[in-house]
Enzyme design. Structure first.
Site, PDB file in Angstrom:
ATOM      1  N   ASN B 100      28.554  16.255 -19.767  1.00 57.70           N
ATOM      2  CA  ASN B 100      28.680  14.802 -19.905  1.00 57.70           C
ATOM      3  C   ASN B 100      28.953  14.381 -21.330  1.00 57.70           C
ATOM      4  O   ASN B 100      28.640  15.076 -22.288  1.00 57.70           O
ATOM      5  CB  ASN B 100      27.428  14.099 -19.361  1.00 57.70           C
ATOM      6  N   CYS B 161      20.996  13.521 -33.323  1.00 53.48           N
ATOM      7  CA  CYS B 161      22.041  12.533 -33.610  1.00 53.48           C
ATOM      8  C   CYS B 161      22.507  12.668 -35.051  1.00 53.48           C
ATOM      9  O   CYS B 161      21.761  13.099 -35.913  1.00 53.48           O
ATOM     10  CB  CYS B 161      21.506  11.119 -33.435  1.00 53.48           C
ATOM     11  N   GLY B 247      21.829  21.076 -16.404  1.00 49.51           N
ATOM     12  CA  GLY B 247      21.800  21.673 -15.069  1.00 49.51           C
ATOM     13  C   GLY B 247      21.326  23.119 -15.098  1.00 49.51           C
ATOM     14  O   GLY B 247      21.092  23.695 -16.166  1.00 49.51           O
ATOM     15  N   THR B 296      19.105  16.485 -14.559  1.00 44.48           N
ATOM     16  CA  THR B 296      20.303  16.506 -13.727  1.00 44.48           C
ATOM     17  C   THR B 296      19.992  16.659 -12.239  1.00 44.48           C
ATOM     18  O   THR B 296      20.688  16.089 -11.397  1.00 44.48           O
ATOM     19  CB  THR B 296      21.228  17.647 -14.207  1.00 44.48           C
TER      20      THR B 296
END
Lengths: 280, 346
Positions: B100, B161, B247, B296
């Site tokens: 993603n 970040c 995942g 997920t």
């Protein structure tokens, strides 16, 4: 006060039939009474595909049909599926009696345009996009609607006009367009729509809903914006969750509006053309 | 039973079941977890939280289960400013994974306080507010604004970040991570959890830096930087060149990193990465994790939690454990303490 939240079902249901429609297309009929009775045209279900652990994400499908009739009495729902990859391939292998894991109903139903009695509603479909339009027509029939609605279907060739017979059986006025001219109008379905619009009296109120592959949707959007038509387009963006949690299926707001991304799964999948960006 | 278990459980749990004499009563198995913090100790009824970014702000899960079924809620990241997020396409499925590039889309601090926090509070369980920022000041602003709100029991700082002011990535540099934690620490006496990125050579080093600076807990791992492309068009399958992979595909990596962090720090570790069932949770508990986050998998099975908790109790009971805590850390018994490269060849 907060509105009560509609429950979303996640359960295993029994496959009743898997009908081969040719060209890699098939229809799954699934016995799912509680879910079927709640679904409206344009809403979708997420199918869990258990083809090993590698296919993680559910596959979204608009509901194609509800039987014995759309509404509270429906006990069986049907999906129209095209084998395009490992997920849909696994679905094509399903046999009657197999379990099918569904999540739904998801998304908002397709709108009912407020058209005058002399108005015409165009339902423009291509590819898998015919699925929700067929259920929409069935709803109109079972409601006894007198609305003049016309289905326009497009495909590359006559053999790919999946679902055409079903529309005809329903008694819906159906026109088709094929790229190779093997059936109906020779050309694409948007050109067919254009010629149909040209044939109408200028004062005739017109509305429409389109659902098809990306190229068709884009052409429809361009036409609808260019001619200032009251149309909706149903989108098929990739949806990892289908219920608004992942923010993966978003589309931007149109140019000139406050820029933000909207979730297709919960705010759509059907949007009025004036809420869509110029490039889908 | 959690549906994920039938895919992994049979393969991984090859040992024969233990005798019934050893079995305890599943309903009496204690799953509670304590997270010590300056305010005292945050007690959670069980170890399962939703992973930030996969749970929205709770509301999206109301059609499936009461969001307060989770022992605490970690909502989607909040930044001071509104973030529109990245251009679509934002996600693509990869083998056993999801790649993603959502871009931390969020409504910003003001809107969060006004519209989203009251809904989160209505679920009646502790909230660990996930915070992102571009500068240390950004993180501090969010924590200061949220601190003291009912049920806000702590923060999960997303330290993966870019730090735009100092040109570093928080989380890639131990000193940058530490300075962030040191700045936020005086602003709250609640739980301060640092969510670490796996995109480092030595995750333990980051964890040590974070805890020495005052973090009460470490969560590992955030998504792995990854790609999916279409060679025919020469384009990325997502809107950005690289994205974050989640995942079951990343679970073995997450397990290794959770183990490394558990060995390096004494604070409770919250494991994240491809968890789909109770069996997975117990593997992370085995290497020492106290808590877990499910992410997920919630897209596939949003209502999975009650089944997972039942299965967790049953599995622990079947091995004679009366609590999760008594089983936690049972991995290896000291046999493999050396890193691979230093292990003697038999």
């Amino acid at each position: 006060m907060k509105m009560p939240v509609a429950k979303c079902l996640v359960d295993s249901y029994e496959l009743k039939a898997n009908e081969d429609l040719g060209e890699g297309w098939f229809r799954l009929d699934i016995h799912a009474p509680e879910m079927a009775s709640k679904i409206r045209a344009g809403q979708f279900v997420q199918v869990r595909v258990d083809a090993g652990d590698t296919l993680l994400i559910r596959r979204p499908f608009s509901v194609y049909d509800l039987n014995p009739a759309p509404g509270a009495d429906a006990t069986e729902l049907s999906l129209l599926v095209q084998n395009v990859g490992p997920g849909t391939h696994a679905m094509q292998e399903l046999r009657p009696g197999d379990p099918v894991d569904l999540m739904g109903p998801l998304g908002r139903p397709m709108p009912r345009p407020d058209l005058a009695a002399d108005g015409v509603l165009f339902l423009v479909g291509g590819g898998i996009g015919v699925a929700p339009l067929y259920l929409y027509c069935r709803e109109l029939v079972s409601e006894g609607s007198t609305l003049d609605h016309r289905v326009l279907l497009g495909a590359r060739s006559s053999s790919l006009l999946i679902g055409l017979e079903a529309f005809e059986k329903l008694g819906t006025t159906t026109h088709c367009a094929t790229d190779d001219g093997s059936d109906g109008y020779s050309g694409n379905v948007i050109d067919l729509l254009s010629s149909q619009l040209d044939g109408l009296d200028e004062s005739t109120p017109v509305a429409g809903i389109g659902c098809g592959p990306h190229g068709m949707n884009q052409a429809l959007l361009d036409l609808a914006i260019g001619r200032d038509l009251h149309f909706w387009i149903s989108l098929e963006n990739y949806m990892p969750c289908g219920f608004g949690a992942c923010f993966g299926c978003v589309i931007p707001t149109p140019e000139g509006q406050e820029p933000r991304y909207r979730r297709v799964c919960v705010e759509g999948p059907c949007f009025p053309v004036n809420e869509l960006p110029s490039r889908l | 039973m959690c549906r994920g278990a039938r895919e992994t459980g049979e393969v991984l749990n090859a040992d024969p079941p233990t005798s019934d004499a050893n079995r305890s009563d599943p309903s009496s198995v204690d799953l509670s977890v304590q997270i010590p913090c300056p305010r005292g100790s945050l007690e959670l009824s069980h170890p399962v939280l939703p992973a930030s970014g996969t749970f929205g702000y709770g509301e999206e899960f109301e059609p499936f289960l009461p969001p307060g079924t989770f022992s605490a809620i970690v909502p989607k990241s909040i930044s001071v400013e509104v973030r529109r997020g990245n251009p679509p396409p934002r996600a693509v499925e990869t083998p056993a994974g999801l790649l993603n590039s959502i871009g931390l889309q969020n409504p910003g601090l003001d809107q969060f306080l006004e519209s989203y926090l009251p809904t989160l509070q209505s679920y009646g369980v502790p909230i660990l507010v996930n915070v992102v920022g571009r500068t240390i000041e950004d993180y501090c602003k969010v924590v200061e604004a949220v601190e003291g709100q009912p049920l806000v029991e702590g923060y999960e700082l997303n330290v993966s970040c870019p730090n735009v002011k100092e040109g570093l990535l928080f989380g890639l540099d131990p000193e940058a991570t530490a300075s962030l934690i040191r700045a936020v620490r005086p602003l709250t006496d609640g739980v301060l959890m640092a969510k670490l990125t796996p995109n480092v050579t030595d995750v333990a080093e980051q964890a040590i830096a974070a805890t020495e600076a005052g973090a009460d807990s470490i969560s590992v791992i955030n998504t792995l930087r990854a790609m999916a492309i279409d060679w025919r068009t020469g384009e990325s399958r997502i809107g950005t060149e690289t994205g974050g992979l989640s995942g079951p595909a990343i679970r073995p990596i997450a397990l290794r990193m959770a183990m490394e962090v558990c060995r390096a720090v004494k604070v409770p570790v919250c494991a994240i990465g491809g968890i789909t069932c109770a069996q997975d949770i117990l593997e992370f508990a085995s290497v020492g994790a106290s808590l877990v986050q499910v992410g997920t998998h919630l897209y596939r099975e949003p209502a999975c939690l009650p089944g997972i908790l039942t299965e967790l109790r049953e599995l622990l009971a079947s091995e004679g454990y009366s609590s999760l805590e008594t089983m936690r850390g049972n991995f290896d018994g000291g046999r493999y303490r050396l890193p691979d490269r230093e292990r003697p060849v038999p």
